[in-house]
Design an enzyme around this catalytic site. Sequence first.
Site, PDB file in Angstrom:
ATOM      1  N   CYS A 150       0.845  -1.188   0.000  1.00 29.79           N
ATOM      2  CA  CYS A 150       0.000   0.000   0.000  1.00 29.79           C
ATOM      3  C   CYS A 150       0.883   1.240   0.000  1.00 29.79           C
ATOM      4  O   CYS A 150       1.896   1.288   0.716  1.00 29.79           O
ATOM      5  CB  CYS A 150      -0.916   0.002   1.224  1.00 29.79           C
ATOM      6  SG  CYS A 150      -2.005   1.443   1.293  1.00 29.79           S
ATOM      7  N   ASP A 161      -6.276  10.420  -4.874  1.00 32.85           N
ATOM      8  CA  ASP A 161      -5.628   9.404  -4.063  1.00 32.85           C
ATOM      9  C   ASP A 161      -4.298   9.087  -4.730  1.00 32.85           C
ATOM     10  O   ASP A 161      -4.085   9.401  -5.906  1.00 32.85           O
ATOM     11  CB  ASP A 161      -6.509   8.149  -3.968  1.00 32.85           C
ATOM     12  CG  ASP A 161      -6.133   7.256  -2.782  1.00 32.85           C
ATOM     13  OD1 ASP A 161      -5.195   7.606  -2.056  1.00 32.85           O
ATOM     14  OD2 ASP A 161      -6.787   6.216  -2.599  1.00 32.85           O
ATOM     15  N   ASN A 162      -3.403   8.469  -3.970  1.00 27.23           N
ATOM     16  CA  ASN A 162      -2.143   7.973  -4.530  1.00 27.23           C
ATOM     17  C   ASN A 162      -1.352   9.044  -5.273  1.00 27.23           C
ATOM     18  O   ASN A 162      -0.903   8.841  -6.405  1.00 27.23           O
ATOM     19  CB  ASN A 162      -2.411   6.767  -5.433  1.00 27.23           C
ATOM     20  CG  ASN A 162      -2.988   5.603  -4.653  1.00 27.23           C
ATOM     21  OD1 ASN A 162      -2.590   5.356  -3.519  1.00 27.23           O
ATOM     22  ND2 ASN A 162      -3.933   4.895  -5.241  1.00 27.23           N
TER      23      ASN A 162
END
Length: 873
Positions: A133, A266-267
Amino acid sequence: MSNSCSSSYTDDCPPLPDHFPALPKNIALTEIAPADSQTPDSWVKRNPDLIRLTGKHPLNCEARLSSLWEAGFLTPAHLHFVRNHGAVPQINAEVANSWKIRIHGVVPKEVSLSIAELKNLFPVVTLPVTLVCAGNRRKEQNVVRKSLGFNWGSAGLSTALWTGVYLADVLSYVGADRKTTKHVIFEGGDSLPNGPYGTSQLLSWAADKSKGMLIAWAMNGLPLEPDHGFPVRIIIPGQIGGRSVKWLKSIEVSLEESKHHLHYFDNRILPMQLSPEQARAEKQWWYDSRYLINELSVNSAIAKPDHGEELRATAPDAVYEVRGYAYTGGGRRVTRVEISLDDGKTWSLSDIAYPEDNYRDLAHSDDVYGILDLTERDTCFCWCFWMFSVPVKDLLKTACITVRAMDESSNMQPRDMYTNATSMVNNWWFRVAVVKCKDDTGCTVLRFEHPAPVGMTSKGWMERFKDESLDVLQPNFGAEKTKAEIKPAAPVVPSVETVKWTKSGVDRVIGTGEFEEQAKAKAWFSISGEVYDASEYLSEHPGGEDSILLMRGEDATEDFMAIHSIDAKEKLRQYHIGTLATPAQSSTETKASHPATPAFEDAQTPFLHPKQWKTLKLTEIIQSNYNSFTFKLALQHPEQELGLPVGQHVFLRMRNKKTGEMIQRAYTPLPTSGERGYIAFLIKVYFPSPYLPRGGRMTMCFYDLVVGDTVDVKGPFGSFVWSGKATVMYKGMTRPVKEVGMVCGGSGITPILQVLTSIMREEVRNKVDIRVWLVYANRTEADILCRQQLDEFLVAAPKHFRLFHTLSTVVGISKDWQYGKGKIDEVMLRRYLPAPSTNGIVLACGPDAMINRTLKPCLQKIGWDIDSALVVF
């Protein structure tokens, strides 16, 4: 090819040659975890020992680092980390058997393929891959400064054998051409507030078998678990886990990258100069492709000694084995792992084991795993293990064990933390503190502290340093005090963010007379007894200059504190000009103790006042759909008019029942049918999620309301007014309009509906020459608000009103759907809005991305003057 098997395997994983790393020992889960019993995932069997990182739902979890380490190179499904953004799609065997992946886009041959068809058309292969993750080790950054992401410990990674077919083979089959297109977009089958999870890869990477990208249906020889993507998912080796989309439904070959909400929000690693508050408010940063995270950074951690482990130093000449893991991205190999016992002054090389290399010595194939053959593959997609022997006498001399790793590109873990708004890809040196104490016999005991462990455990050294006001980012372990004991972690008490409100060197004292006189001509206001002049900031204020001008000459403490971010509060300092001669009499506490509304008002007096908070009493709550509610609130007098011009909004404020925090937001009420004595608001509730751990601050306050509660209101506000008789006033200018385009998304229908209803009741009824076009975007049909009322308008005035819906999620769409599919784009706007004209105007309300990334540039291309003809509520 070898098909020889050994008996040294578990009962549930199909066997492999004993030369390969041992298959994991799975535990068959037979019960629903208590935490899931009242959630949408109440049907999923999960390991109750996993550390839940975001409460009960959705599930985001990791194993205890010691358990993950003891499981070995391959991770059993019940210990594999889980990252879910919402409920797990409930897919039974029948649905799985008929599950199709649509491969489409810029290709000569579009197809939909089942898992059985994939097996028949392409070679089945298995690859060992470590998924990590992007938030792994995030809690360390959150100790320093709370970011936009939730806490991950150092076990946000897992390794498995993934079985499927090469994505490159499938792309070749449909004729994807790297010369004519650039991206491959993946979409999952989950249902999220802003559409299903989706992201993309460069086609040049996806079509390269050496990148190892798989369409996978099995993990360690067994079907995927629901939390891990059953029945089929994408596996993207060497990249962050967020690229490996679960519950795969669609593969689109495209000229552009993914437009999915979480592909952008995100990310990403945003610049460290950008605070979390800024990142939340300034959406443009999220669309910069330079900040996208794909490949993993080199990283390592210490697993042994474990956090809280104790070592009695009875034999100083004995040797302690320090152990841990390391990984990197892009298929590169970790080439060295170094250990320091003096926090980086000197370093020693550790020994490294690469279990992945065992698969390079022997090719294997069978009916389950297909081809497991790394004999000609040089890429490294898995974690490696390192070991370093330390004499106990050396541990007695040190206060810290530090590890760092380097990969074959000479990328090395940095000494310093790169703090960023999302706290992703945290990979500064991993340090374990060594704390010395004495036991009852007088023997020295070494107690080991990891930096920031998660779960119900004692605090890490970072949290302890912060409690002791020591420097967390530049830790000096040699200066720490020896402790007799380490107390268990106490409940975390949120710290109060402090802001310096005044400008250094400003010591001017301003009398109340001067303050009131100057405020008439300038934008002077006070906060907590300090005076500010925002005259130069009027044009820059995101909420418009009215929000400031209405507070001229007044104490704005409560309003400012309720609505502004910490960054706005920091920015306030530059407009500080002095201190009031006497403290403001209406501080936050004093105001809150007085009623917001006068004891009595005449029924003929409009209720609203732009400078006075008034109290509304909640009388009714009506649920509109799964996440939207109408809140009906009473005015002071049952025959009283609200006094809100069409096109304007109000401010609402209330206290959070759980925290006592005062929160304030702007809302447009629903239009009424001439009734008096009440006001109603349609509120879409944003429930807690991994991206929004507390949920929408204001909408969750609404969700907690019960009939009889009160809400404060102030208004009207806004630079736009629908004056009636096909006339508008915008930015102080009045002009006629004959054509009105309207564009909105989700709950943005409320200000649009206010104007639309007025037009239908007045202009259309009186046969005024006017036409209205509405483009309304939602995620699913269930998200469409006020649909019945819109349909009634359409039936009543087909010559005056045109309506076009579009849905971004096509999964589960009804068969009789007659409107659009996909997000709003230039084609839709050209087809379903009026053409630019001097008598035309466009009204819009929706997410920042829709307004700034789509609507504004597309309207400009079409020919609209967005400065004068576009009104954004």
